[in-house]
Design an enzyme around this catalytic site. Structure first.
Site, PDB file in Angstrom:
ATOM      1  N   HIS A  57      -4.094  44.344  97.514  1.00 25.34           N
ATOM      2  CA  HIS A  57      -4.167  44.312  96.040  1.00 25.34           C
ATOM      3  C   HIS A  57      -5.412  44.943  95.460  1.00 25.34           C
ATOM      4  O   HIS A  57      -5.630  44.864  94.253  1.00 25.34           O
ATOM      5  CB  HIS A  57      -4.104  42.867  95.531  1.00 25.34           C
ATOM      6  CG  HIS A  57      -2.806  42.190  95.787  1.00 25.34           C
ATOM      7  ND1 HIS A  57      -1.776  42.191  94.876  1.00 25.34           N
ATOM      8  CD2 HIS A  57      -2.363  41.511  96.854  1.00 25.34           C
ATOM      9  CE1 HIS A  57      -0.757  41.520  95.374  1.00 25.34           C
ATOM     10  NE2 HIS A  57      -1.095  41.100  96.588  1.00 25.34           N
ATOM     11  N   LYS A  97      -7.465  40.025  80.053  1.00 24.78           N
ATOM     12  CA  LYS A  97      -7.523  40.090  81.517  1.00 24.78           C
ATOM     13  C   LYS A  97      -8.894  39.594  81.952  1.00 24.78           C
ATOM     14  O   LYS A  97      -9.771  39.384  81.121  1.00 24.78           O
ATOM     15  CB  LYS A  97      -7.288  41.517  82.006  1.00 24.78           C
ATOM     16  CG  LYS A  97      -8.120  42.577  81.248  1.00 24.78           C
ATOM     17  CD  LYS A  97      -7.818  43.998  81.715  1.00 24.78           C
ATOM     18  CE  LYS A  97      -6.620  44.643  81.045  1.00 24.78           C
ATOM     19  NZ  LYS A  97      -5.503  44.823  81.959  1.00 24.78           N
ATOM     20  N   ARG A  98      -9.069  39.391  83.272  1.00 21.09           N
ATOM     21  CA  ARG A  98     -10.397  39.017  83.749  1.00 21.09           C
ATOM     22  C   ARG A  98     -11.432  40.042  83.280  1.00 21.09           C
ATOM     23  O   ARG A  98     -11.119  41.226  83.144  1.00 21.09           O
ATOM     24  CB  ARG A  98     -10.396  38.921  85.280  1.00 21.09           C
ATOM     25  CG  ARG A  98      -9.670  37.693  85.812  1.00 21.09           C
ATOM     26  CD  ARG A  98     -10.317  36.397  85.365  1.00 21.09           C
ATOM     27  NE  ARG A  98     -11.555  36.171  86.084  1.00 21.09           N
ATOM     28  CZ  ARG A  98     -11.702  35.303  87.081  1.00 21.09           C
ATOM     29  NH1 ARG A  98     -10.691  34.533  87.454  1.00 21.09           N
ATOM     30  NH2 ARG A  98     -12.859  35.162  87.692  1.00 21.09           N
ATOM     31  N   LYS A 108     -12.634  47.160  84.565  1.00 21.45           N
ATOM     32  CA  LYS A 108     -11.580  47.046  83.550  1.00 21.45           C
ATOM     33  C   LYS A 108     -12.065  47.528  82.176  1.00 21.45           C
ATOM     34  O   LYS A 108     -11.300  47.708  81.253  1.00 21.45           O
ATOM     35  CB  LYS A 108     -11.070  45.607  83.456  1.00 21.45           C
ATOM     36  CG  LYS A 108     -10.342  45.143  84.726  1.00 21.45           C
ATOM     37  CD  LYS A 108      -9.883  43.704  84.592  1.00 21.45           C
ATOM     38  CE  LYS A 108      -9.356  43.107  85.892  1.00 21.45           C
ATOM     39  NZ  LYS A 108      -7.996  43.544  86.259  1.00 21.45           N
ATOM     40  N   THR A 142      -0.637  44.081  85.679  1.00 29.00           N
ATOM     41  CA  THR A 142       0.675  43.506  85.393  1.00 29.00           C
ATOM     42  C   THR A 142       0.777  43.113  83.928  1.00 29.00           C
ATOM     43  O   THR A 142       1.877  43.013  83.390  1.00 29.00           O
ATOM     44  CB  THR A 142       0.951  42.271  86.281  1.00 29.00           C
ATOM     45  OG1 THR A 142      -0.245  41.477  86.339  1.00 29.00           O
ATOM     46  CG2 THR A 142       1.347  42.682  87.680  1.00 29.00           C
ATOM     47  N   LYS A 197       3.828  43.210  80.813  1.00 24.43           N
ATOM     48  CA  LYS A 197       4.179  42.107  79.903  1.00 24.43           C
ATOM     49  C   LYS A 197       4.064  42.562  78.445  1.00 24.43           C
ATOM     50  O   LYS A 197       4.891  42.217  77.602  1.00 24.43           O
ATOM     51  CB  LYS A 197       3.271  40.894  80.162  1.00 24.43           C
ATOM     52  CG  LYS A 197       3.473  40.309  81.560  1.00 24.43           C
ATOM     53  CD  LYS A 197       2.330  39.378  81.986  1.00 24.43           C
ATOM     54  CE  LYS A 197       2.372  39.143  83.495  1.00 24.43           C
ATOM     55  NZ  LYS A 197       1.139  38.539  84.024  1.00 24.43           N
TER      56      LYS A 197
HETATM   57  C1  26V Z   1     -10.184  38.955  95.610  1.00 20.03           C
HETATM   58  C2  26V Z   1     -11.250  38.315  96.136  1.00 20.03           C
HETATM   59  C3  26V Z   1     -12.215  39.119  96.858  1.00 20.03           C
HETATM   60  C4  26V Z   1     -13.474  38.416  97.031  1.00 20.03           C
HETATM   61  C5  26V Z   1     -13.234  37.031  97.520  1.00 20.03           C
HETATM   62  C6  26V Z   1     -12.505  36.231  96.507  1.00 20.03           C
HETATM   63  C7  26V Z   1     -11.364  36.946  95.980  1.00 20.03           C
HETATM   64  C8  26V Z   1     -10.389  36.241  95.303  1.00 20.03           C
HETATM   65  C9  26V Z   1      -9.326  36.878  94.804  1.00 20.03           C
HETATM   66  C10 26V Z   1      -9.235  38.227  94.945  1.00 20.03           C
HETATM   67  C11 26V Z   1      -8.068  38.874  94.392  1.00 20.03           C
HETATM   68  C12 26V Z   1      -8.443  39.974  93.539  1.00 20.03           C
HETATM   69  C13 26V Z   1      -7.421  40.927  93.691  1.00 20.03           C
HETATM   70  C14 26V Z   1      -6.506  40.934  92.520  1.00 20.03           C
HETATM   71  O1  26V Z   1      -6.270  40.008  91.755  1.00 20.03           O
HETATM   72  N1  26V Z   1      -5.959  42.073  92.414  1.00 20.03           N
HETATM   73  C15 26V Z   1      -5.042  42.371  91.350  1.00 20.03           C
HETATM   74  O2  26V Z   1      -3.742  42.208  91.870  1.00 20.03           O
HETATM   75  C16 26V Z   1      -2.776  42.448  90.884  1.00 20.03           C
HETATM   76  C17 26V Z   1      -1.446  42.136  91.483  1.00 20.03           C
HETATM   77  O3  26V Z   1      -1.145  43.047  92.484  1.00 20.03           O
HETATM   78  C18 26V Z   1      -2.890  43.882  90.407  1.00 20.03           C
HETATM   79  O4  26V Z   1      -1.962  44.075  89.379  1.00 20.03           O
HETATM   80  C19 26V Z   1      -4.282  44.171  89.876  1.00 20.03           C
HETATM   81  O5  26V Z   1      -4.412  45.537  89.563  1.00 20.03           O
HETATM   82  C20 26V Z   1      -5.297  43.800  90.916  1.00 20.03           C
HETATM   83  O6  26V Z   1      -6.609  43.893  90.386  1.00 20.03           O
END
Ligand code: 26V
Length: 820
Positions: free
Chosen positions: A356, A544-545, A550, A652, A656
């Site tokens: 992701h 969004k975050r 972003k 995403t 929406k």
């Molecule tokens: C990443 C990490 C990395 C450091 C450790 C903690 C942690 C916790 C969560 C994440 C997830 C971040 C990745 C994420 O949310 N990616 C998003 O995924 C979406 C669904 O595929 C995508 O639409 C977004 O573009 C992408 O940023």
């Protein structure tokens, strides 16, 4: 299950009295909510049992979606909607003097996720169940979900999200299905002359994993799948405990209390990988418990363990559950007695992996020592996987030790979870075309060259049932009337709307729906921040975050630029605009928190300046989450998707917004590219550097942010204002970090570089919004083309191309409800 309104009222009162021993008049709001929720759960439970029976009878292949995050939102209203009993219940309650809205509003959000990745998992569960696909979720039952965000004096403050304070009506605790997960300790090799050695895990800390099952109902189809969330508890069984305490009694007792910490809280940082031992514990905890329960259930069916790969698939949502690879090996070898080769063949036919993010700082690695001490047996297995893999690499690439080192699972003193996931999975996918290409061509190029057949793309999707039908009932009924068909099970039918693109009367009806949604949001904004916004203004939204990539900063700088223009020319003719921004920053991400402060300062400045005369308003909404999102998307005119090209894997919220008729201003990044291609350039506002241009700058240099800022008067003014000129009340270095990111760090995310192009695109938006009929047409085309971004399509592709899953409809009983 009740059939008529009268029956509903009778059973409701009966339930109330049996649960609380109270008559209606004495009941609290919480009592009323629980009573209704339990009635619905009874109905869902019947179907749940039938679904499980039907899967069992047909011996269907099943998929388990492993994810550290599930951002589910609320259940009451969607469950009523999915069971098709919303109207009966609403009327029945109302006749008893209860407002269903009050009950719906009293439910806390299940916020067990950070952002896109967690919400995707929730959309996928919805699409699996609604398409009668045997697919279940597996995760952690965090006691505290993502923190609640408060804005105090413009700053983000985090508060714990104690979502389980009241009883959770949608879960069932299953203590009889608990599993033991082992941490620490040592591995003893037990040799037997004839057989290969066995490994015995001793002196470990046992943790009891107790499952809480949540039903995931499909939309009016009788299917109810399962989301199994694990909770960590202290082992009360003396046998298990004594095997640990033998080593060190005192520590054993005090460690017991560290056990519960494992499922205490969701990590709120989704931007930066940090080496936190507790997070590694969380990962192994739920992966081990989940796999143990899958294998146990499989064996209970008396099925042949050697054929496990024919019956199940395990999907890992990012690398967070990548320990599924060695843990499945462990179970198959140590517990089921299989040899390495067979176990490896099976594991690599069962596990599939989705990536992701390509942000290097988010790639997970664990220091060798941390990993070895916490998971000694898993370490041995990972070392063996790595050794065998490296042997293959050395053969394939003789004389290229550097390449082998880069591709290895263990190197540079760390375990590389992405490499482990690629080696152990049979499928590796990105989440939008461009993202999958980037994985193959740069981030994972060497692994791709070695395993070309594993790699594929599955562009993300979102469930139109929650994001259109539930969130925007006005639009949803107008669309089904116009198209003469319900959309719940066939989002692709939205494309037929293209035939009505020039229907003026429909355009007007769509405008009225949007207008009503904007009024609803305006009222919310009034209540939330006390700012009056005009529902006729352009609602320009970025939710969004908060992240540097972003580029909320680009949005904010453009707002400030508009403000500058309005001050320079008090008669400037711009379309009245309401800029709405919301999102949480990771608690330790100071830059992102600084951006929030900047936006809030802009809001105070602009909303309070009479010279602006209501032509521009800025609103930062605190505590963005699923609930708020459901209010916002239906009311948006303009969708801000402005990440630095190459950085947003998919996005995403872009889907929406589109589904609800917002038009996108966006870079060529992630799924924006596919959205733009679907709607055409006339119905999209593109701007900014392309992926190729961004990558070339990173490779070859040639960009000087300082030189650009000096040469563009608009930019130099914005920088001066950031440096303090605009905010005399604040310390002069308040936004120092932001200025430094732009000038000293040479604007890594090309905010200044894309500013001109962005401002020009915003000027085109301004011009377009003046022609209401033309805007309405753009909006319609966006809705019409949104069907292909439904997660039903995405899940259909996962099911057919990765999981080899076919629908397994649950035999329906007679209709549940005859409306009277
Ligand atoms: C990443 C990490 C990395 C450091 C450790 C903690 C942690 C916790 C969560 C994440 C997830 C971040 C990745 C994420 O949310 N990616 C998003 O995924 C979406 C669904 O595929 C995508 O639409 C977004 O573009 C992408 O940023």
């Amino acid at each position: 299950m009740f059939v008529t309104k009268a029956e509903f009222k009778r059973s409701y009162k009966r339930k109330m009295s049996s649960m609380f021993g109270k008559a209606l008049e004495e009941a609290s709001l919480a009592d009323k909510y629980i009573t209704l929720a339990s009635m619905i759960r009874d109905t869902i439970n019947e179907r749940w049992v039938r679904t499980n029976e039907s899967y069992l009878e047909q011996e269907t292949r099943q998929v388990y979606y492993f994810s550290l995050e599930f951002l589910l939102g609320r259940f009451l209203e969607s469950n009523l909607l999915y069971l098709d009993i919303c109207d009966t219940v609403r009327q029945g309650l109302s006749e008893m003097g209860i407002d269903l809205e009050d009950l719906i509003e009293s439910e806390p959000d299940a916020g067990l996720g950070n952002g896109g990745l967690g919400r995707l998992a929730a959309c996928f569960l919805d699409s699996l169940a609604s398409q009668a696909l045997p697919g279940h979720g597996c995760g952690i039952r965090y006691k505290y979900g993502l923190f609640a965000q408060k804005i105090i004096d413009g700053y983000q403050v985090e508060l714990p999200d104690n979502w389980l304070r009241e009883t959770n009506a949608w879960e069932i605790r299953k203590p009889d299905k608990a599993a033991i997960v082992k941490f620490g300790g040592r591995i003893k090799t037990v040799s037997d002359e004839k057989k290969s050695p066995r490994f015995e895990h001793v002196d470990y800390l046992p943790v009891k994993a107790v499952p809480y099952d949540m039903p995931i109902p499909g939309y009016r189809n009788g299917t109810v799948n399962t989301l199994r969330l694990w909770s960590a508890e202290v082992v009360d069984n003396e046998f298990d405990f004594s095997s640990f305490s033998r080593g060190d009694y005192i520590n054993a007792v005090s460690n017991r209390y560290a056990v519960e910490a494992i499922s205490e809280v969701l990590y709120p940082d989704d931007s930066n990988y940090k080496n936190r031992q507790l997070r590694l514990k969380q990962q192994y905890f739920f992966v081990s418990a989940g796999l143990q329960s899958i294998v146990r259930r499989y064996k209970k069916k008396k099925l042949d363990i050697h054929r496990l790969a024919d019956h199940i698939a395990v999907h890992i949502n990012d690398t967070h559950p990548a320990l599924a690879v060695p843990e499945l090996m462990r179970i198959l070898m140590d517990e089921e007695g299989l040899g390495w080769d067979e176990a490896w063949r099976m594991t690599t036919r069962i596990v599939a992996y989705t990536n992701h993010t390509i942000m290097p700082e988010a790639l997970e690695t664990w220091p060798y020592e941390v990993f070895r001490d916490l998971l000694p047996r898993i370490m041995m297995i990972v070392e063996e996987i790595n050794a065998r893999f490296c042997a293959r690499l050395q053969k394939a690439y003789p004389g290229e030790p550097e390449r082998v080192r880069r591709m290895a699972i263990i190197s540079d003193g760390v375990i590389k979870m992405a490499n482990l996931a690629v080696v152990g999975a049979f499928s590796v996918n990105g989440v939008a075309e461009v993202h999958s290409q980037l994985l193959q061509n740069s981030v994972m190029r060497e692994l791709y060259e070695f395993f070309p057949k594993k790699f594929n793309n599955k562009t993300n999707g979102v469930t139109h049932r929650r994001w259109l039908i539930k969130a925007n009932p006005g639009l949803s009924s107008l669309l089904s009337e116009t198209l003469g068909t319900p959309l719940a099970h066939q989002p692709e039918k939205l494309a037929d709307l293209m035939a009505h693109a020039d229907d003026k009367a429909l355009g007007e009806q769509l405008r009225l729906v949007k207008r009503a949604n904007k009024e609803r949001l305006a009222a919310f904004i009034q209540r939330a921040v006390g700012v009056t916004v005009d529902p006729d203004s352009l609602f320009d939204v970025q939710v969004k975050r908060i992240h540097a990539y972003k580029r909320q900063l680009l949005n904010a700088l453009h707002v400030l630029h508009l403000y500058n223009q309005l001050r320079d020319d008090p008669d400037l003719d711009i379309v009245p605009r309401t800029v709405i921004i919301a999102g949480k920053a990771a608690p330790s991400y100071y830059y992102a928190k600084n951006i929030i402060k900047f936006i809030n300062e802009l809001a105070v400045l602009i909303n309070g300046d009479p010279r602006v005369n209501d032509r521009l308003k800025v609103v930062f909404l605190e505590n963005y989450g699923i609930q708020m999102a459901e209010l916002i998307f239906p009311a948006a005119d303009l969708s801000e998707q402005i990440s630095t090209a190459s950085k947003e894997a998919s996005g995403t919220s872009n889907m929406k917004f589109m589904m609800n008729g917002a038009v996108t201003i966006g870079t060529d990044d992630g799924a924006n590219i596919e959205i733009r291609a679907a709607v055409g350039d006339d119905n999209f506002f593109p701007f900014g550097l392309s992926v190729g241009e961004v990558l070339r700058y990173y490779r070859e240099g040639g960009y000087s942010a300082a030189a650009l800022a000096a040469s563009d008067q608009r930019l130099s003014r914005l920088i001066r204002q950031l440096q303090g000129e605009l905010f005399p009340r604040l310390p002069q270095d308040e936004f120092h970090n932001i200025v430094r990111s732009l000038l000293d760090y040479n604007d890594e995310f090309f905010v200044l570089r894309d500013f001109g192009s962005y401002a020009a695109a915003q000027a085109r938006v301004d011009a377009a919004f003046r022609d209401r009929a033309a805007w309405q047409r753009m909006s319609l085309v966006n809705i019409a083309q949104s069907g292909r971004f439904s997660s039903d399509r995405t899940i259909g592709l996962y099911a057919s191309e990765i999981w080899k899953l076919t629908p397994c409809p649950v035999p329906q009983r007679s209709p549940v409800l005859i409306q009277k």
